[in-house]
Structure formats: C-alpha cells, structure tokens
Design a protein around this motif. Sequence first.
Motif, PDB file in Angstrom:
ATOM      1  N   PRO A 240       0.800  -1.398   0.079  1.00 54.73           N
ATOM      2  CA  PRO A 240      -0.045   0.063   0.069  1.00 54.73           C
ATOM      3  C   PRO A 240       1.019   1.374  -0.034  1.00 54.73           C
ATOM      4  CG  PRO A 240       0.242  -0.936   2.138  1.00 54.73           C
ATOM      5  CD  PRO A 240       0.887  -1.901   1.250  1.00 54.73           C
ATOM      6  N   TRP A 241       0.251   2.386  -0.562  1.00 55.78           N
ATOM      7  CA  TRP A 241       1.265   3.534  -0.658  1.00 55.78           C
ATOM      8  C   TRP A 241       0.181   4.334   0.532  1.00 55.78           C
ATOM      9  CZ3 TRP A 241       5.180   6.335  -1.559  1.00 55.78           C
ATOM     10  CH2 TRP A 241       4.798   7.449  -1.586  1.00 55.78           C
ATOM     11  N   SER A 242       1.175   4.910   1.461  1.00 54.03           N
ATOM     12  CA  SER A 242       0.735   5.475   2.491  1.00 54.03           C
ATOM     13  C   SER A 242       1.468   6.853   2.760  1.00 54.03           C
ATOM     14  CB  SER A 242       1.029   4.766   3.663  1.00 54.03           C
ATOM     15  OG  SER A 242       0.457   5.454   5.027  1.00 54.03           O
ATOM     16  N   GLN A 243       0.600   7.871   3.011  1.00 44.04           N
ATOM     17  CA  GLN A 243       1.196   9.292   3.049  1.00 44.04           C
ATOM     18  C   GLN A 243       0.226  10.037   4.162  1.00 44.04           C
ATOM     19  OE1 GLN A 243       1.371  11.114  -0.607  1.00 44.04           O
ATOM     20  NE2 GLN A 243      -0.584  11.799  -0.632  1.00 44.04           N
ATOM     21  N   ASN A 244       0.739  11.129   4.498  1.00 46.93           N
ATOM     22  CA  ASN A 244       0.159  11.899   5.658  1.00 46.93           C
ATOM     23  C   ASN A 244      -1.001  12.694   5.124  1.00 46.93           C
ATOM     24  OD1 ASN A 244      -0.922  12.985   7.861  1.00 46.93           O
ATOM     25  ND2 ASN A 244       0.763  14.458   8.210  1.00 46.93           N
ATOM     26  N   LEU A 245      -2.158  12.080   4.812  1.00 50.97           N
ATOM     27  CA  LEU A 245      -3.358  12.627   4.225  1.00 50.97           C
ATOM     28  C   LEU A 245      -4.416  13.034   5.324  1.00 50.97           C
ATOM     29  CD1 LEU A 245      -3.936  10.217   1.292  1.00 50.97           C
ATOM     30  CD2 LEU A 245      -2.867  12.671   1.301  1.00 50.97           C
ATOM     31  N   GLY A 246      -4.140  12.764   6.481  1.00 52.20           N
ATOM     32  CA  GLY A 246      -5.502  13.046   7.448  1.00 52.20           C
ATOM     33  C   GLY A 246      -6.376  12.125   7.430  1.00 52.20           C
TER      34      GLY A 246
END
Length: 384
Positions: A240-246
């Motif tokens: 999975p691609w994960s980033q800080n998106l809230g």
Amino acid sequence: MLERHRSLRALDTAFEDTSAVAILGPRQIGKTTLARQYGERCGQPVTHFDLENARHLSRLEDPLAALEGLRGLIVLDEIQRRPELFPALRVLLDRPENPARFLILGSASPDLLRQSSETLAGRIVFRELSGLDAEETGTDALPSRWLRGGFPRAFLAPSDRASFEWRREFARTFLERDLPQLGARQPAPALRRFWTMTAHIHGQLWNHAEMARALGGSAKAARSYRDLLDAALVLRILPPWSQNLGKRQVKAPRIYLRDSGILHYLLDIRTTEDLESHPKVGASFEGFAIHELIAHLDAQPEECYFWRTHTGAEVDLLVIRARERRAFEVKRTTAPRTTRSMHTAIEDLGLERLDVIHAGRETYPLRDRIRAVSIFRIREDVEV
C-alpha cells in the motif's frame, strides 16, 4: 518461438551501464530463450553454463580458472544453484578493461539471492522477466493469453486442454523440485494447499491471522509461506502507498498470483466459458490488467503500489517514479463510469490524471482528468 523485443531492448540498455545483468523470473518463463536470442544478436562470442548440467558444474569447480580466460558474453543459467560463484564474479568484474560481460539467469528474487546483492553491490543490474505481454503476442491474442497466462509453452499450446495440462505439470514440478531447491522445508502438499488458498484471495488484502487459521498454523508460518512464493516470483505482493493525508489508509498489502494461467489452473478454470462464469473473473481481469500495465511501463517492484482508505477510496495500481504519480483503476466492463472514489483519489493523491482500464475496445475521456482506456490499447494510449 516469439521474439521478446521489449526484454531484448532492456538488456541492451542495461549493458550500456554495467558488465553484469541478472534476469530473474520463475522457471519456464523464457529466460534461457531470451539469453539465446540476445547472444545471437550481440555480435560477440557466447559461452553458456547451465548450472543444472553436471558437466558444466564440474567445469566451474574452480570458477576463476574457468571464467577468467573467456571473452564476450558469459551466461550463467540457474544461478541460485551456485550462489558461491558471486565472489568470483566480483573479482572478474573488477578487472581493468574487463573483456567479458555476464548475463546471469535465476529463478529467485534478489532478496533470496542475498549474497549476490551484497557481493556485487554496484556492479550488477537486476531485471525481472515476467510472462508474455501484448507487445510480444499482439493484442488480438489478449483473450487467449488472459485464459492461458504468459508462460510461453502454456500460451503456445495447441489447445486449451493442452495448455491446462502443461500448467498442471508445471505446478507439480514447481512444488516438488523448484521450491525445495530454493530452500523450502515445507512439504509439497502443504505448499500446494497454501498456493491454492492464495488463488482464492487473489486481488484481496493479505490477512495473516485469517490465513493462519485456514492453514491451522501460526501467523509466522503463513507469512513464511507467502514470502517463499514471493521469492520464487510466482506471487505479487503489492504494497500500500501511505502518506499523511489526514485519513486512515489501508496498510496491508494486496496479494496477486503473477500469472493468470496459473491462477486459472489452481481455480480449475479450463475454458473461456468457465472463466466468464467464475466468481473470481473480476479479480482475475484486475490482476491481468495490472500485469499488462507494469510490463508496458517497465515498472520496477519498488515503484508499484495500490492505495486505499478506510472510507473506500482506492486506486488499483499506483506507479511512482521520482515525483510523478501514475494511477490506474481496473473495471471489467465495456462501459466504465466515474465514481466518487476516483475523484477523491485525484484530489488526495494530487494526480494529473487517472486512467480506468476496461474490457471494451475504445479509449475516450470520461470526466476532467479521468479517462477510459481499453485494455486492448494500453500500448498505444498509455504513455511510457
């Protein structure tokens, strides 16, 4: 015999920057044939060592003595059988004005061939050889290749029945011979059961606790089975691609069998009619389309992800290179429609465009920054 033009071009490019290239892929995927085709066109002397041939192995008892006098292209086939050759290769590759190039063929991932990545760090380029794709077979053959898969002998078999029987025999020898050679200690029946279980979760999120319960073992054991099939290059673990998106994002990987023909064998899908009526037809089409996209884009494993939030927004394939993000959704329909999930993905991931790969024959715009792309026209309509 089909010419693997894309893979031959990739070899030409790789050898511009290094004297050692490793081609990795499962058994029978066409590595030896590719090496032969490359040798015929490279314009240099070719020396081929088959590391499953006892006579060739005896010649390599003293690898430095056997290899240092050779010129041109040296092919080492099934390198996972003799990983102790890598230190000798390092010495040979470090020679000034090295007179030889090495084409190394293996049936295991770089992680499994750990000694090579440690010994030859900075000296070798790894490339994966997957099944046949549209450039090699033509788009008219796409329905047959979806059913039979991309192993050359399975695809080129004279009938669907003969193709199914070839895949049956491949699965047997893979479990009984190939995996033990890669260090598998699990019995073949247990491995077959797990492999079949992965076919039934093809395209779904990996749940180690659930798989452990189904196996009647521990989560650690289930993960070891999974990692073994991944290292043998028959399973695709799409992270999975994960980033800080809230937003809460899914962090478990998705599991795919790399080859649609092997998937269909494990699900006992023998004909196109069987496939069209099977509950996994949509997941099978999704995995097949992802294979086509990754092959066309020449995307490396570390560039490929999926993205999904706990509220349902998702992208089936996200290819990330530097700052560029390419996003694809797969729909087994001839008339795809836009969804709220697509618009959410565009905004949250900052996408310039999202392509919806579908089963129809035309490519056309759906909405602003959303395009329907025919699976038959990926080569023409998806920019590399």
